[in-house]
Write a protein that holds these residues in place. Structure first.
Motif, PDB file in Angstrom:
ATOM      1  N   VAL A   1      64.904  20.440 -53.758  1.00 18.72           N
ATOM      2  CA  VAL A   1      64.938  20.079 -52.349  1.00 18.72           C
ATOM      3  C   VAL A   1      64.104  18.820 -52.177  1.00 18.72           C
ATOM      4  O   VAL A   1      62.977  18.750 -52.657  1.00 18.72           O
ATOM      5  N   GLU A   2      64.675  17.860 -51.492  1.00 17.07           N
ATOM      6  CA  GLU A   2      63.946  16.623 -51.210  1.00 17.07           C
ATOM      7  C   GLU A   2      62.821  16.944 -50.233  1.00 17.07           C
ATOM      8  O   GLU A   2      63.048  17.501 -49.167  1.00 17.07           O
ATOM      9  N   VAL A   3      61.611  16.643 -50.612  1.00 15.44           N
ATOM     10  CA  VAL A   3      60.457  16.904 -49.762  1.00 15.44           C
ATOM     11  C   VAL A   3      60.248  15.694 -48.857  1.00 15.44           C
ATOM     12  O   VAL A   3      60.208  14.568 -49.328  1.00 15.44           O
ATOM     13  N   THR A   4      60.137  15.937 -47.579  1.00 14.65           N
ATOM     14  CA  THR A   4      59.919  14.869 -46.613  1.00 14.65           C
ATOM     15  C   THR A   4      58.434  14.774 -46.311  1.00 14.65           C
ATOM     16  O   THR A   4      57.805  15.765 -45.940  1.00 14.65           O
ATOM     17  N   GLY A   5      57.898  13.589 -46.484  1.00 16.72           N
ATOM     18  CA  GLY A   5      56.477  13.381 -46.250  1.00 16.72           C
ATOM     19  C   GLY A   5      56.154  13.155 -44.786  1.00 16.72           C
ATOM     20  O   GLY A   5      57.012  12.766 -43.994  1.00 16.72           O
ATOM     21  N   ASN A   6      54.901  13.378 -44.457  1.00 18.04           N
ATOM     22  CA  ASN A   6      54.407  13.205 -43.101  1.00 18.04           C
ATOM     23  C   ASN A   6      53.119  12.390 -43.189  1.00 18.04           C
ATOM     24  O   ASN A   6      52.119  12.856 -43.740  1.00 18.04           O
ATOM     25  N   ALA A   7      53.173  11.173 -42.641  1.00 24.48           N
ATOM     26  CA  ALA A   7      52.021  10.273 -42.733  1.00 24.48           C
ATOM     27  C   ALA A   7      50.781  10.859 -42.070  1.00 24.48           C
ATOM     28  O   ALA A   7      49.671  10.712 -42.588  1.00 24.48           O
ATOM     29  N   LYS A   8      50.961  11.529 -40.948  1.00 23.00           N
ATOM     30  CA  LYS A   8      49.807  12.118 -40.253  1.00 23.00           C
ATOM     31  C   LYS A   8      49.155  13.199 -41.117  1.00 23.00           C
ATOM     32  O   LYS A   8      47.935  13.260 -41.234  1.00 23.00           O
ATOM     33  N   ALA A   9      49.970  14.039 -41.755  1.00 27.97           N
ATOM     34  CA  ALA A   9      49.430  15.069 -42.659  1.00 27.97           C
ATOM     35  C   ALA A   9      48.768  14.408 -43.864  1.00 27.97           C
ATOM     36  O   ALA A   9      47.762  14.890 -44.378  1.00 27.97           O
ATOM     37  N   GLY A  10      49.317  13.297 -44.319  1.00 27.80           N
ATOM     38  CA  GLY A  10      48.762  12.586 -45.473  1.00 27.80           C
ATOM     39  C   GLY A  10      47.387  12.022 -45.221  1.00 27.80           C
ATOM     40  O   GLY A  10      46.568  11.902 -46.143  1.00 27.80           O
ATOM     41  N   GLU A  11      47.109  11.701 -43.960  1.00 27.94           N
ATOM     42  CA  GLU A  11      45.801  11.131 -43.605  1.00 27.94           C
ATOM     43  C   GLU A  11      44.652  12.038 -44.032  1.00 27.94           C
ATOM     44  O   GLU A  11      43.603  11.562 -44.456  1.00 27.94           O
ATOM     45  N   SER A  12      44.856  13.336 -43.968  1.00 20.54           N
ATOM     46  CA  SER A  12      43.785  14.267 -44.338  1.00 20.54           C
ATOM     47  C   SER A  12      43.770  14.576 -45.840  1.00 20.54           C
ATOM     48  O   SER A  12      42.917  15.327 -46.302  1.00 20.54           O
ATOM     49  N   LYS A  13      44.693  13.966 -46.585  1.00 19.58           N
ATOM     50  CA  LYS A  13      44.795  14.258 -48.019  1.00 19.58           C
ATOM     51  C   LYS A  13      44.410  13.085 -48.911  1.00 19.58           C
ATOM     52  O   LYS A  13      44.483  13.190 -50.129  1.00 19.58           O
ATOM     53  N   VAL A  14      44.003  11.962 -48.337  1.00 21.69           N
ATOM     54  CA  VAL A  14      43.745  10.763 -49.139  1.00 21.69           C
ATOM     55  C   VAL A  14      42.274  10.506 -49.449  1.00 21.69           C
ATOM     56  O   VAL A  14      41.942   9.479 -50.044  1.00 21.69           O
ATOM     57  N   ALA A  15      41.397  11.423 -49.099  1.00 27.96           N
ATOM     58  CA  ALA A  15      39.968  11.205 -49.341  1.00 27.96           C
ATOM     59  C   ALA A  15      39.688  10.891 -50.807  1.00 27.96           C
ATOM     60  O   ALA A  15      38.858  10.029 -51.114  1.00 27.96           O
ATOM     61  N   MET A  16      40.368  11.564 -51.708  1.00 24.25           N
ATOM     62  CA  MET A  16      40.134  11.331 -53.140  1.00 24.25           C
ATOM     63  C   MET A  16      40.745  10.012 -53.611  1.00 24.25           C
ATOM     64  O   MET A  16      40.393   9.516 -54.666  1.00 24.25           O
ATOM     65  N   CYS A  17      41.649   9.430 -52.831  1.00 21.04           N
ATOM     66  CA  CYS A  17      42.311   8.176 -53.213  1.00 21.04           C
ATOM     67  C   CYS A  17      41.513   6.947 -52.786  1.00 21.04           C
ATOM     68  O   CYS A  17      41.494   5.936 -53.481  1.00 21.04           O
TER      69      CYS A  17
END
Length: 120
Positions: A25-41
């Motif tokens: 299944v193609e996973v659709t990303g969400n930029a707003k959700a990604g904002e809380s996941k980039v601390a390690m990046c």
């Protein structure tokens, strides 16, 4: 007899292939959700001109404005070992497909921030 075995093998192969295709299944990303996941990046990819020293000297690219699909494929490559960089492998290994899609969309939505970004 040989024809029946060949047909049976073909049927099993097609059935397995169809099942695999159905589960992808193609996973659709969400930029707003990604904002809380980039601390390690941000510690590496958020610093213009940053170079790592371990395990080798490497110029770390800024990710802002990068193509989302490119980021997603790169993270998958680090996770499954196709891309060889131990730090990125360790980080990507903990990410789900949804996490990768969200992070990719977050960075794609950002302004291009570096000449290291070949797509912008």
């Amino acid at each position: 007899m040989k024809k029946n075995l060949t047909m049976a093998a073909l049927a099993v192969f097609l059935s397995a292939t169809a099942s695999a295709v159905e589960t992808e299944v193609e996973v659709t990303g969400n930029a707003k959700a990604g904002e809380s996941k980039v601390a390690m990046c941000i510690g590496c990819h958020g610093i213009a001109g940053y170079r790592t020293a371990f395990p080798e000297v490497y110029r770390v690219p800024m990710l802002g404005g990068q193509n989302a699909k490119y980021i997603q494929v790169a993270l998958q490559g680090y996770k499954n070992g196709d891309r060889k960089y131990s730090t990125m492998h360790a980080l990507a290994a903990s990410l789900s497909d949804q996490d990768m899609a969200d992070i990719a969309e977050y960075y794609a939505a950002q302004k291009s921030s570096s000449p290291n970004n070949p797509d912008k």
